[in-house]
Design a protein around this motif. Structure first.
Motif, mmCIF file in Angstrom:
data_model
loop_
_atom_site.group_PDB
_atom_site.id
_atom_site.type_symbol
_atom_site.label_atom_id
_atom_site.label_comp_id
_atom_site.label_asym_id
_atom_site.label_seq_id
_atom_site.Cartn_x
_atom_site.Cartn_y
_atom_site.Cartn_z
ATOM 1 N N TYR A 122 1.015 -1.674 -0.102
ATOM 2 C CA TYR A 122 0.155 -0.034 -0.007
ATOM 3 C C TYR A 122 0.684 1.630 0.564
ATOM 4 O O TYR A 122 0.502 2.084 -0.878
ATOM 5 N N TYR A 123 2.060 1.375 1.066
ATOM 6 C CA TYR A 123 2.729 2.439 0.732
ATOM 7 C C TYR A 123 3.672 2.815 -0.254
ATOM 8 O O TYR A 123 3.749 4.008 -0.985
ATOM 9 N N LEU A 124 4.145 1.042 -0.918
ATOM 10 C CA LEU A 124 4.863 1.551 -2.230
ATOM 11 C C LEU A 124 3.651 2.854 -3.305
ATOM 12 O O LEU A 124 4.406 3.114 -3.778
ATOM 13 N N LYS A 125 2.399 1.857 -3.078
ATOM 14 C CA LYS A 125 1.638 2.778 -4.514
ATOM 15 C C LYS A 125 1.684 4.283 -3.714
ATOM 16 O O LYS A 125 1.157 4.672 -4.973
ATOM 17 N N GLU A 126 0.478 4.611 -2.734
ATOM 18 C CA GLU A 126 0.678 5.523 -2.036
ATOM 19 C C GLU A 126 1.526 6.281 -2.671
ATOM 20 O O GLU A 126 1.737 7.627 -3.404
ATOM 21 N N ALA A 127 2.671 6.267 -1.760
ATOM 22 C CA ALA A 127 3.890 7.154 -2.308
ATOM 23 C C ALA A 127 4.434 7.736 -3.039
ATOM 24 O O ALA A 127 5.119 8.209 -3.649
#
Lengths: 242, 91
Positions: A122-127
């Motif tokens: 999730y953080y990979l995609k959002e960031a």
């Protein structure tokens, strides 16, 4: 003169774009190289696994060698991060896609420390897609951004499978530490509202992607209400964003 | 999206109110092609029982979320995750 101005602006924009592209390209290559180094370190460790303390010895010697020959940036701590990078993401295709190619090494390091693979994803995609700065990413991880999403608080169901459903971006609780307000605001709706308006950009980031501000206190009149504190945000109307 | 701020505990009246706002907004202001209006009550406190037995339970457009003005500590965060996991297991 006016014509000149727009010409200057155009050239400036070209240069800024070029710099951004160059920065991204360098970053991508660096991340890719770090991943390869991480893999090589692991392979090398496996060769020497019978010898006690070989891993430590390898990292510390490599660090000394690289620092002597190539200069700064290769501390043992950093090499350990690089090693961990490969262990955490053994498939480089995760970074190779168009989605996450623009993540900085600092951001990757922050995400690496997250334990849950789904949360990391999730953080990979959002960031990456929202261009989060390292500071913002760190703040979001710390504040449990992912765990505050309604979708992560519910069992998988038809609702959570529906990609555009609001549960994928609505959170509970919302955290607004950036307002610097006391905990108890009983009866001070206007204080809270003013503070949120004053820190709108951060509030929008906390709300998540796809929101833009339309109007403060868009009033819908009714016969009985005199003070309505309503704000209107629209989610940018695009499926891709969700 | 309509956001309503409540610096107190969530009550039935708040829920009725946001429901009305969202309906009005949907009818009067929403453009063609826009997604359905979403209403969120940002409240200081909420009672899960009220949430469970109100229109919030069924309605896909209405939400009540707590707001906090302080970052959670690590313990609070861990607690939040633990509560979430317990909830998931119960269901």
């Amino acid at each position: 003169m006016n014509n000149n101005n727009s010409f200057f602006t155009e050239i400036s924009e070209l240069l800024i774009q070029a710099r951004t592209n160059a920065f991204k390209a360098v970053n991508t290559i660096m991340v890719q190289t770090y991943w390869q180094i991480g893999r090589r370190i692991i392979e090398e460790e496996q060769h020497g696994q019978n010898r006690a303390g070989y891993g430590e010895y390898l990292i510390s010697n490599l660090s000394r060698h690289l620092s002597d020959t190539l200069g700064k940036g290769f501390s043992e701590a950093n090499l350990k991060n690089i090693r961990q990078f490969y262990l955490t993401f053994p498939g480089f295709e995760q970074f190779d896609t168009h989605c996450v190619a623009n993540l900085s090494w600092t951001n990757i390091r922050l995400i690496m420390r997250v334990n849950d693979p789904k949360e990391r994803e999730y953080y990979l995609k959002e960031a990456s897609s929202q261009n989060w700065s390292s500071r913002l990413l760190e703040r979001n991880i710390k504040s449990g951004y992912y765990h505050r999403l309604l979708s992560t608080q519910q069992p998988t169901s038809e609702t959570t499978l529906e990609k555009q459903h609001p549960v994928h971006f609505i959170k509970d609780p919302y955290i607004a530490e950036f307002l610097n307000l006391p905990e108890d605001l009983t009866g001070k709706e206007s204080v809270l509202e003013k503070a949120l308006i004053g820190n709108l950009q951060q509030f929008l980031l906390e709300l998540g992607k796809g929101f833009s501000f339309v109007d403060r206190q868009m009033r819908i009149s009714t016969e009985t209400s005199h003070f309505m504190l309503i704000w209107c945000f629209t989610t940018i109307c695009s499926n891709v964003l969700w | 999206m309509v956001i309503d701020l409540k610096t107190t505990k969530l009550n039935h009246a708040d829920i009725g109110q946001i429901d009305m706002y969202v309906r009005m907004f949907d009818t009067l202001k929403r453009g063609e092609g826009d997604n359905p209006t979403i209403g969120i009550i940002l409240c200081a406190e909420k009672d899960e029982t009220i949430v469970k037995y109100s229109v919030l339970q069924e309605n896909k457009q209405l939400f009540a979320s707590k707001y906090k003005t302080l970052l959670p500590t690590e313990e609070e965060l861990a607690e939040m995750i633990a509560t979430r996991n317990r909830k998931l297991l119960d269901k």
